[in-house]
Design a protein around this motif. Structure first.
Motif, short mmCIF file in Angstrom:
data_model
loop_
_atom_site.label_atom_id
_atom_site.label_comp_id
_atom_site.label_asym_id
_atom_site.label_seq_id
_atom_site.Cartn_x
_atom_site.Cartn_y
_atom_site.Cartn_z
N LEU A 77 0.82 -1.21 0.00
CA LEU A 77 0.00 0.00 0.00
C LEU A 77 0.85 1.26 0.00
CD1 LEU A 77 -2.67 -1.20 2.57
CD2 LEU A 77 -3.00 -0.91 0.11
N ASN A 78 2.04 1.20 0.57
CA ASN A 78 2.91 2.37 0.64
C ASN A 78 3.61 2.66 -0.68
OD1 ASN A 78 2.39 3.01 3.34
ND2 ASN A 78 3.94 1.57 4.09
N ASN A 79 3.80 1.65 -1.52
CA ASN A 79 4.58 1.83 -2.73
C ASN A 79 3.74 1.87 -4.00
OD1 ASN A 79 7.73 1.56 -2.10
ND2 ASN A 79 6.63 0.16 -0.75
N CYS A 80 2.60 1.19 -4.02
CA CYS A 80 1.79 1.11 -5.24
C CYS A 80 0.70 2.17 -5.20
CB CYS A 80 1.19 -0.29 -5.37
SG CYS A 80 2.43 -1.60 -5.43
N SER A 81 1.05 3.35 -5.62
CA SER A 81 0.14 4.50 -5.51
C SER A 81 -1.03 4.43 -6.49
CB SER A 81 0.91 5.79 -5.72
OG SER A 81 1.55 5.79 -6.98
N SER A 82 -0.96 3.53 -7.50
CA SER A 82 -2.03 3.43 -8.48
C SER A 82 -2.99 2.27 -8.19
CB SER A 82 -1.44 3.25 -9.89
OG SER A 82 -0.62 4.34 -10.24
N LEU A 83 -2.82 1.60 -7.06
CA LEU A 83 -3.62 0.43 -6.74
C LEU A 83 -5.10 0.81 -6.64
CD1 LEU A 83 -3.11 -2.61 -6.10
CD2 LEU A 83 -3.28 -2.00 -3.68
N GLU A 84 -5.95 0.10 -7.40
CA GLU A 84 -7.38 0.38 -7.42
C GLU A 84 -8.21 -0.73 -6.80
OE1 GLU A 84 -8.48 1.13 -11.43
OE2 GLU A 84 -7.33 2.99 -11.59
N GLU A 85 -7.75 -1.98 -6.91
CA GLU A 85 -8.52 -3.11 -6.40
C GLU A 85 -7.63 -3.99 -5.53
OE1 GLU A 85 -10.55 -5.28 -9.43
OE2 GLU A 85 -11.28 -3.47 -10.45
N LEU A 86 -8.11 -4.28 -4.32
CA LEU A 86 -7.38 -5.11 -3.37
C LEU A 86 -8.29 -6.22 -2.88
CD1 LEU A 86 -4.88 -5.63 -1.55
CD2 LEU A 86 -5.95 -4.12 0.15
N SER A 87 -7.84 -7.48 -3.03
CA SER A 87 -8.61 -8.63 -2.59
C SER A 87 -7.73 -9.51 -1.72
CB SER A 87 -9.13 -9.43 -3.80
OG SER A 87 -9.83 -10.57 -3.38
N VAL A 88 -8.19 -9.79 -0.50
CA VAL A 88 -7.40 -10.56 0.46
C VAL A 88 -8.25 -11.70 1.01
CG1 VAL A 88 -6.02 -10.47 2.58
CG2 VAL A 88 -6.16 -8.45 1.10
N LYS A 89 -7.74 -12.93 0.86
CA LYS A 89 -8.47 -14.11 1.33
C LYS A 89 -7.52 -15.02 2.12
CE LYS A 89 -11.21 -18.05 -0.34
NZ LYS A 89 -11.79 -18.71 -1.54
N ARG A 90 -7.95 -15.42 3.30
CA ARG A 90 -7.19 -16.34 4.15
C ARG A 90 -5.73 -15.93 4.25
NH1 ARG A 90 -10.31 -20.39 1.50
NH2 ARG A 90 -8.54 -20.91 0.18
N LEU A 91 -5.48 -14.72 4.73
CA LEU A 91 -4.12 -14.24 4.94
C LEU A 91 -3.66 -14.72 6.31
CD1 LEU A 91 -1.94 -12.61 3.52
CD2 LEU A 91 -2.79 -10.57 4.68
N ARG A 92 -2.84 -15.77 6.32
CA ARG A 92 -2.50 -16.45 7.56
C ARG A 92 -1.60 -15.65 8.48
NH1 ARG A 92 -1.10 -21.62 3.88
NH2 ARG A 92 -3.23 -22.32 3.47
#
Length: 473
Positions: free
Chosen positions: A183-198
């Motif tokens: 999140l700190n480096n990818c300033s153009s990120l539009e979509e974030l999907s997180v599943k079962r992040l252990r």
């Protein structure tokens, strides 16, 4: 014959050198013609196709056809690799040794998926770093089952692929530190999907997911099956341009976070809540999102008519509404009547495990005149009178799906003349429906597609996501 050196030489006044307009179909036919001619004669006529034109033709082919074309000759192998922008890789550790050769061939990849089987050992941080160095123009990246990737690997990915616009991870072992690096480096990120992040487990010691430079560009966040998804709260609250929020099967109480989100300025247009510990307090918070157009409420037993009424009365722009009441009977006529009264812009309505009366269903059919897609699944109170009402009132209806309701041939007969715009009718697991009514509907309405499955034995409860996908097809 002079060699063709550019696409302008290949296309002349909208026609191909071998006859016919320059269309995708004719290009493929001409390619087949050249290959066949080359086989019959010594001269390779396909060599006259410029690389850029050959690349355009490859883009029209399926993945299997592209692979077969790449085996024709070295030139086709090179052109196919250089023109490929999407790639899916097995992320088992054995693949690491072959990564340099893979990305030497595929040097223009912008969309990459790496997936490792549960029984295999995944690639590690070094392999991910190599991928990020060779694919600096990545805009979409999906990681699945890569348990050997740690915070360091995510740091390197974030530093090398700053142009990422879509990132999705599932069943990985890195935690908040790696997510914050992204999140700190990818300033153009539009979509974030997180599943079962252990890497995010302990609700007391979990590091919060901060805003980062991506907060201003994020438009969609999907959290699925997380032990402590609440640690994404600061990111959700701080993403002022966020339009889509999906929280699916995550642990913990979500009422407080939803109240905090609604308390700040937001432009949320789509919210999905599935199998969460959320009550009417959370729904009242959601109702404070004035731009809400799409709302899915799936198997949340603590929600009742009170929360649904709040959504209907305050979210006047609502267009798509999915409710799976899980047969708890806590959502019924009161909530549905509020929807009928206030949601006049509704175009898609899905009811699963909810038992409306004829009164509330008639109100919806009468007031929601823009309704185009309707699904009624496992609604025990839906019978022939209710279906006849829908046929008479829903003039704009185009797609209707009925499953596990007490409907018979008599009720479906109403669609011989009712719902003049209906193009698709699906009926499943309604024991009173026979093939006779389907044949009659097909004969009377040639343009109506009737899908009847009356004889199939009902399996265990189907996942609602499958039902929604079918509804939208």
């Amino acid at each position: 014959m002079d060699p063709i050196i550019s696409s302008q030489d290949y296309y002349t006044d909208g026609a191909t050198p071998y006859g016919g307009d320059s269309t995708a179909t004719n290009d493929l036919n001409n390619l087949d013609f050249l290959v066949a001619l080359s086989i019959c004669q010594d001269y390779d006529y396909s060599s006259e196709i410029p690389d850029e034109c050959l690349a355009l033709i490859f883009q029209l082919l399926s993945s299997g056809d592209r692979k077969r074309c790449s085996l024709v000759c070295r030139r086709w192998l090179a052109v196919e690799g250089q023109s490929r922008h999407r790639l899916a890789l097995n992320a088992a550790s054995e693949v690491s040794a072959h990564l340099p050769n893979i990305f030497t061939r595929f040097e223009s990849i912008t969309k990459l998926t790496i997936r490792c089987d549960r029984k295999s050992v995944s690639i590690n941080d070094d392999a991910l770093t190599l991928i990020s160095l060779r694919c600096r123009n990545l805009t979409r990246f999906k990681i699945r089952g890569c348990s050997e990737i740690s915070e360091q690997g995510m740091h390197n990915l974030a530093n090398n692929c700053e142009s990422l616009r879509k990132f999705s991870c599932g069943s990985c072992s890195f935690g908040a530190e790696g997510m914050n690096a992204l999140l700190n480096n990818c300033s153009s990120l539009e979509e974030l999907s997180v599943k079962r992040l252990r890497g995010i487990k302990d609700s007391f010691a979990a590091e919060p997911i901060g805003l980062g430079t991506a907060a201003s560009s994020l438009k969609s966040i999907v959290l699925e099956e997380l032990y402590n998804g609440q640690c994404f709260g600061p990111l959700i609250i701080g993403s002022k341009n966020l339009k889509t929020l999906k929280i699916l099967r995550c642990f913990g109480d979500w009422d407080r976070l939803l109240e905090t989100i609604s308390g700040s300025k937001n432009c949320l247009m789509e919210i999905h809540l599935e199998r969460l510990q959320v009550s009417d307090l959370g729904l009242m918070a959601v109702s404070k999102c004035p731009d809400l157009e799409i709302f899915h409420l799936v198997k949340t037993p603590d929600c009742s008519n009170t929360g649904i009424c709040a959504i209907a009365e305050n979210c006047m722009l609502l267009r798509k509404l999915h409710i799976d009441g899980w047969r708890t009977n806590r959502i019924g006529d009161e909530g549905l009547t509020a929807i009928a009264k206030n949601s006049v812009n509704l175009v898609e309505f899905v009811l699963i495990g909810v038992n409306p009366s004829s009164t509330s269903l008639m109100a919806i059919a009468s007031n929601c005149q823009k309704l185009e897609r309707l699904a009624l699944c496992r609604c025990e109170t839906i019978g022939d009178p209710e279906i006849s009402c829908i046929a008479a009132k829903c003039m704009a209806l185009k797609k209707l799906w009925i499953k596990g309701c007490r409907v018979t041939d008599s009720g479906l007969e109403a669609f011989v003349f009712g719902c003049p715009n209906l193009v698709n009718l699906k009926v499943k697991k309604c024991r009173g429906v026979t093939s006779k009514v389907a044949d009659r509907l097909r004969s009377k309405r040639v343009s109506l597609v009737v899908n009847l499955d009356a004889d199939e034995i009902e399996p265990e409860v189907m996942d609602v996501s499958v039902e929604e996908n079918r509804m939208n097809t």
